[in-house]
Design an enzyme around this catalytic site. Structure first.
Site: not given
Length: 405
Positions: A152, A187, A189, A274
């Protein structure tokens, strides 16, 4: 980024005719043994150290397979990050605090991206691990940097618990050889920082399967329609409670199409855990074995060096359930090195996991299994119409994936 003249290893014509050669380097550093982010942060848990300890409990690594990494130098970080940001991170660590102007400008020193001991040194070390891993791959091997995957981070800001974008910097090291790179992010995200870093690079394709940003961080971008400035971004937002069958179906279609149509020289995988059912910040329901099956597909079908070794760099990423994460990344390492580990955790591994201070989900029916097996109950299910419709839209509209004509 300054280009360094270098010739990438040449793939022999028959390098992909048989099973992939399985050997890899595991990047680590002593500083990962301390919890970095503080007791009240989702990353204030043992992750890399617990993974390495569980790998060792399986007796699944030799000293020759491990490499200690160093801190990235400011000049290396500045391939992507601004000098002001790198300086702010260094100064905050030296002074033991974050000035308000740094909080406001760089999004650091807050709950999302808190100050902690080793504020600059720890993420800088994780970042060099990905650069070093890229160099291992350029030299003919595979590499796994479980401390990496901080996808990110932006050039001038920390975002989403990520201070330096090691994924982008590892890719940049590969790009210095003139290589064409496919970045695959599984991931939970969206890999927004990596996508943004290569928006105008025609030789990097970013592929991300993630929680729909209508309900998951970063709460913007990552839509099917977001194909990048050059058609070099593939995004599939997945619905809540995506199961094993759905994830495998989506992954297999996208990976096969992206790999065969993009024809990369190297592959970088962000393997945040995750997406696993137990994770407290993820919203999916996939099993460890589903996750590992996807990684195995990548190993077997990635481009290869002349000796059959995949040209593959695997990074860590998100993962906020320490037990689920360590079990999964132990499996990733086993796959990269061709080890067939028993599903039953060794006694030393069971003791290790039970010593972790974690009781968040002790009432769940699957909780006890976390301490006994490195695999989970099967989580297959029907492929819902919602996912089928998203896949159809992606393959009908994306300039790389859609069928000719």
């Amino acid at each position: 980024m300054s280009a360094t003249p270098e010739t990438a290893p040449v793939t022999a014509p028959d390098a992909e005719s048989g099973p992939a050669r399985r050997h890899a380097t595991l990047l680590h550093a002593p500083r990962y043994r301390g919890h970095s982010y503080g007791d009240n942060h989702p990353l204030g848990i043992p992750r890399v150290s617990l993974t390495i300890d569980l790998i060792e409990a399986y007796d699944a690594v030799t000293p020759g397979e491990m490499a200690v990494t160093r801190k990235a130098m400011p000049a290396e970080l500045e391939w992507l990050h601004t000098r002001d940001y790198v300086t702010a991170m260094q100064r905050a660590e030296a002074l033991g605090k974050v000035f308000q102007r740094y909080r406001d400008r760089h999004n650091i020193g807050n709950f999302e991206n808190p100050f902690f001991a080793g504020f600059f040194s720890t993420p800088a070390t994780a970042t060099y691990g990905s650069i070093q891993g890229a160099e291992v791959v350029l030299e003919g091997g595979m590499a796994f940097n479980p401390a990496g995957g901080m996808h990110h981070a932006a050039p001038d800001q920390a975002r989403g618990f990520c201070y330096f974008n090691d994924c982008a910097l590892g890719i940049m090291r590969l790009r210095q050889s003139g290589a064409r790179v496919l970045y695959l992010d599984i991931d939970a995200h969206h890999g927004d920082g990596v996508e943004a870093a290569f928006a105008d690079d025609p030789d990097v394709l970013t592929v991300s399967l993630h929680m729909d940003t209508e309900y998951g961080y970063p709460f913007q971008g990552g839509r099917i329609e977001d194909t990048g400035q050059l058609g070099n971004a593939v995004n599939l937002p997945l619905p809540k409670e995506t199961n094993d069958t759905e994830f495998r179906s989506a992954f297999s279609r996208i990976w096969e199409a992206a790999r065969t149509r993009w024809q990369p020289d190297y592959v970088v995988v962000q393997a945040g855990t995750d997406a696993l059912l137990p994770d407290p910040l993820g919203k999916f329901g996939i099993s460890t074995q589903c996750f590992l099956a996807c990684i195995d597909d990548v190993i077997e079908t990635s481009p290869r060096h002349a000796d059959g070794t995949p040209k593959l760099l695997v990074l860590g990423g998100g993962g906020y359930h320490p037990l689920a994460l360590a079990r999964c990344w132990t499996g990733v390492w086993a796959q990269l090195t061709g080890r067939d580990l028993p599903a039953l955790l060794p006694e030393a591994g069971q003791v290790l996991l039970r010593e972790v201070d974690w009781d968040m989900d002790e009432e769940e029916e699957w909780y006890d299994n976390l301490f006994v097996s490195r695999l989970d109950a099967d989580r297959s299910g029907p492929v819902r119409a919602e996912l089928e419709q998203r896949l159809e839209r992606l393959f009908c509209t994306h300039p790389l994936l859609r069928s000719p004509g």
